[in-house]
Motif scaffolding. Structure first.
Motif, PDB file in Angstrom:
ATOM      1  N   UNK A 144       0.814  -1.208   0.000  1.00  0.00           N
ATOM      2  CA  UNK A 144       0.000   0.000   0.000  1.00  0.00           C
ATOM      3  C   UNK A 144       0.859   1.275   0.000  1.00  0.00           C
ATOM      4  N   UNK A 145       1.885   1.376   0.867  1.00  0.00           N
ATOM      5  CA  UNK A 145       2.734   2.575   0.767  1.00  0.00           C
ATOM      6  C   UNK A 145       3.430   2.694  -0.592  1.00  0.00           C
ATOM      7  N   UNK A 146       3.803   1.562  -1.185  1.00  0.00           N
ATOM      8  CA  UNK A 146       4.432   1.603  -2.512  1.00  0.00           C
ATOM      9  C   UNK A 146       3.453   2.148  -3.545  1.00  0.00           C
ATOM     10  N   UNK A 147       2.203   1.694  -3.489  1.00  0.00           N
ATOM     11  CA  UNK A 147       1.195   2.198  -4.435  1.00  0.00           C
ATOM     12  C   UNK A 147       0.946   3.689  -4.229  1.00  0.00           C
ATOM     13  N   UNK A 148       0.855   4.111  -2.988  1.00  0.00           N
ATOM     14  CA  UNK A 148       0.566   5.513  -2.703  1.00  0.00           C
ATOM     15  C   UNK A 148       1.736   6.425  -3.048  1.00  0.00           C
ATOM     16  N   UNK A 149       2.948   5.975  -2.802  1.00  0.00           N
ATOM     17  CA  UNK A 149       4.103   6.833  -3.079  1.00  0.00           C
ATOM     18  C   UNK A 149       4.471   6.851  -4.558  1.00  0.00           C
ATOM     19  N   UNK A 150       3.927   5.932  -5.346  1.00  0.00           N
ATOM     20  CA  UNK A 150       4.258   5.872  -6.776  1.00  0.00           C
ATOM     21  C   UNK A 150       3.904   7.163  -7.504  1.00  0.00           C
ATOM     22  N   UNK A 151       2.918   7.887  -7.009  1.00  0.00           N
ATOM     23  CA  UNK A 151       2.552   9.139  -7.685  1.00  0.00           C
ATOM     24  C   UNK A 151       3.648  10.194  -7.555  1.00  0.00           C
ATOM     25  N   UNK A 152       4.549  10.006  -6.593  1.00  0.00           N
ATOM     26  CA  UNK A 152       5.653  10.944  -6.413  1.00  0.00           C
ATOM     27  C   UNK A 152       6.975  10.382  -6.927  1.00  0.00           C
ATOM     28  N   UNK A 153       6.950   9.347  -7.734  1.00  0.00           N
ATOM     29  CA  UNK A 153       8.190   8.705  -8.187  1.00  0.00           C
ATOM     30  C   UNK A 153       9.067   9.626  -9.029  1.00  0.00           C
ATOM     31  N   UNK A 154       8.506  10.674  -9.583  1.00  0.00           N
ATOM     32  CA  UNK A 154       9.264  11.637 -10.374  1.00  0.00           C
ATOM     33  C   UNK A 154      10.114  12.557  -9.500  1.00  0.00           C
ATOM     34  N   UNK A 155       9.745  12.699  -8.212  1.00  0.00           N
ATOM     35  CA  UNK A 155      10.376  13.701  -7.358  1.00  0.00           C
ATOM     36  C   UNK A 155      11.785  13.351  -6.872  1.00  0.00           C
ATOM     37  N   UNK A 193      14.398  11.545  -8.139  1.00  0.00           N
ATOM     38  CA  UNK A 193      15.499  11.795  -9.079  1.00  0.00           C
ATOM     39  C   UNK A 193      15.648  13.278  -9.426  1.00  0.00           C
ATOM     40  N   UNK A 194      14.533  13.991  -9.517  1.00  0.00           N
ATOM     41  CA  UNK A 194      14.606  15.424  -9.800  1.00  0.00           C
ATOM     42  C   UNK A 194      15.302  16.155  -8.659  1.00  0.00           C
ATOM     43  N   UNK A 210      19.108  17.252 -16.550  1.00  0.00           N
ATOM     44  CA  UNK A 210      18.689  15.868 -16.776  1.00  0.00           C
ATOM     45  C   UNK A 210      19.051  15.431 -18.181  1.00  0.00           C
ATOM     46  N   UNK A 211      20.191  15.882 -18.661  1.00  0.00           N
ATOM     47  CA  UNK A 211      20.645  15.584 -20.019  1.00  0.00           C
ATOM     48  C   UNK A 211      21.902  14.719 -19.946  1.00  0.00           C
ATOM     49  N   UNK A 212      21.868  13.593 -20.605  1.00  0.00           N
ATOM     50  CA  UNK A 212      22.979  12.641 -20.578  1.00  0.00           C
ATOM     51  C   UNK A 212      23.358  12.302 -19.128  1.00  0.00           C
ATOM     52  N   UNK A 213      22.334  12.121 -18.325  1.00  0.00           N
ATOM     53  CA  UNK A 213      22.511  11.982 -16.876  1.00  0.00           C
ATOM     54  C   UNK A 213      23.443  10.844 -16.505  1.00  0.00           C
ATOM     55  N   UNK A 214      23.236   9.686 -17.101  1.00  0.00           N
ATOM     56  CA  UNK A 214      24.089   8.542 -16.748  1.00  0.00           C
ATOM     57  C   UNK A 214      25.546   8.795 -17.115  1.00  0.00           C
ATOM     58  N   UNK A 215      25.758   9.430 -18.250  1.00  0.00           N
ATOM     59  CA  UNK A 215      27.127   9.745 -18.677  1.00  0.00           C
ATOM     60  C   UNK A 215      27.746  10.837 -17.811  1.00  0.00           C
ATOM     61  N   UNK A 216      26.952  11.785 -17.349  1.00  0.00           N
ATOM     62  CA  UNK A 216      27.474  12.858 -16.499  1.00  0.00           C
ATOM     63  C   UNK A 216      27.766  12.361 -15.090  1.00  0.00           C
ATOM     64  N   UNK A 217      26.930  11.478 -14.575  1.00  0.00           N
ATOM     65  CA  UNK A 217      27.086  11.013 -13.194  1.00  0.00           C
ATOM     66  C   UNK A 217      28.288  10.085 -13.025  1.00  0.00           C
ATOM     67  N   UNK A 243      14.983  10.158 -14.260  1.00  0.00           N
ATOM     68  CA  UNK A 243      13.564  10.256 -13.952  1.00  0.00           C
ATOM     69  C   UNK A 243      12.797  10.932 -15.076  1.00  0.00           C
ATOM     70  N   UNK A 244      11.475  11.000 -14.919  1.00  0.00           N
ATOM     71  CA  UNK A 244      10.640  11.509 -16.014  1.00  0.00           C
ATOM     72  C   UNK A 244      10.685  13.020 -16.219  1.00  0.00           C
ATOM     73  N   UNK A 245      11.147  13.785 -15.225  1.00  0.00           N
ATOM     74  CA  UNK A 245      11.246  15.234 -15.392  1.00  0.00           C
ATOM     75  C   UNK A 245      12.687  15.548 -15.787  1.00  0.00           C
ATOM     76  N   UNK A 246      12.990  15.292 -17.063  1.00  0.00           N
ATOM     77  CA  UNK A 246      14.361  15.468 -17.542  1.00  0.00           C
ATOM     78  C   UNK A 246      14.371  15.572 -19.056  1.00  0.00           C
ATOM     79  N   UNK A 247      15.421  16.154 -19.566  1.00  0.00           N
ATOM     80  CA  UNK A 247      15.589  16.199 -21.019  1.00  0.00           C
ATOM     81  C   UNK A 247      15.859  14.802 -21.577  1.00  0.00           C
ATOM     82  N   UNK A 248      16.572  13.969 -20.810  1.00  0.00           N
ATOM     83  CA  UNK A 248      16.791  12.588 -21.251  1.00  0.00           C
ATOM     84  C   UNK A 248      15.462  11.898 -21.536  1.00  0.00           C
ATOM     85  N   UNK A 249      14.519  12.053 -20.624  1.00  0.00           N
ATOM     86  CA  UNK A 249      13.213  11.400 -20.777  1.00  0.00           C
ATOM     87  C   UNK A 249      12.484  11.928 -22.018  1.00  0.00           C
ATOM     88  N   UNK A 250      12.524  13.244 -22.204  1.00  0.00           N
ATOM     89  CA  UNK A 250      11.874  13.830 -23.394  1.00  0.00           C
ATOM     90  C   UNK A 250      12.520  13.322 -24.679  1.00  0.00           C
TER      91      UNK A 250
END
Length: 174
Positions: A26-37, A39-40, A103-110, A156-163
């Motif tokens: 249940x906490x996993x289902x409820x917190x899923x709506x904030x999964x974008x936060x 990584x951002x 959020x651009x080329x994040x994996x390569x930058x990190x 995460x979804x709020x990133x240029x990589x995702x777009x």
């Protein structure tokens, strides 16, 4: 198997299933709506810190007395080619920080930022480590953990990589 043993097993598994559902699912289902936060937030914090750290170092490279001090620190820590690696590391921090913020080329930058943190710990902090508690208390370890997480999990979804992935990635081409 006796009927009483079967009932006890069902009761135990029923209670465990309820506990798992109530306290994990249940906490996993409820917190899923904030999964974008997360990584951002992680990208914003470490990106901002490292962009400014790199910017400060790069702007102190030639005109001020700070850059010779930074090269001297690199040499004292035993880092080879300090005159080359000091500006290189400063650039990795600055440009890596900008890329993480976007959020651009994040994996390569990190990834190089993880390496910078490992080298920082080994070269500048190694003699201070007397326990796991001390090691894990260094801010470089926290940064390394965040960079490692971003390198593996992505921006995460709020990133240029995702777009870019949505528009030009493998799934968009099918």
């Amino acid at each position: 198997m006796t009927p009483s043993h079967s009932t006890a097993t069902l009761t135990k598994s029923g209670v465990l299933a309820w506990i798992v559902d109530w306290l994990i699912d249940m906490p996993a289902r409820q917190s899923a709506i904030f999964s974008w936060l997360p990584p951002l937030f992680a990208r914003t914090v470490v990106g901002w810190v490292f962009m400014w750290s790199g910017w400060t170092k790069l702007n102190n490279l030639y005109p001020s007395q700070d850059f010779p001090g930074m090269i001297a620190n690199f040499a004292e820590w035993g880092i080879p080619y300090p005159g080359v690696l000091a500006p290189f590391v400063s650039g990795v921090e600055f440009f890596g920080g900008i890329l993480l913020l976007l959020g651009l080329f994040t994996r390569l930058a990190a990834t190089p930022l993880v390496i910078v943190m490992v080298v920082a710990i080994i070269s500048a902090k190694w003699d201070q480590i007397d326990s796991l508690e001390t090691l894990l208390g260094f801010e470089e370890v926290a940064y390394m953990a965040l960079f490692g997480w971003l390198a593996v999990m992505g921006p995460g979804p709020v990133s240029l990589d995702h777009l870019l992935q949505r528009k030009f990635g493998r799934d968009a081409q099918q």
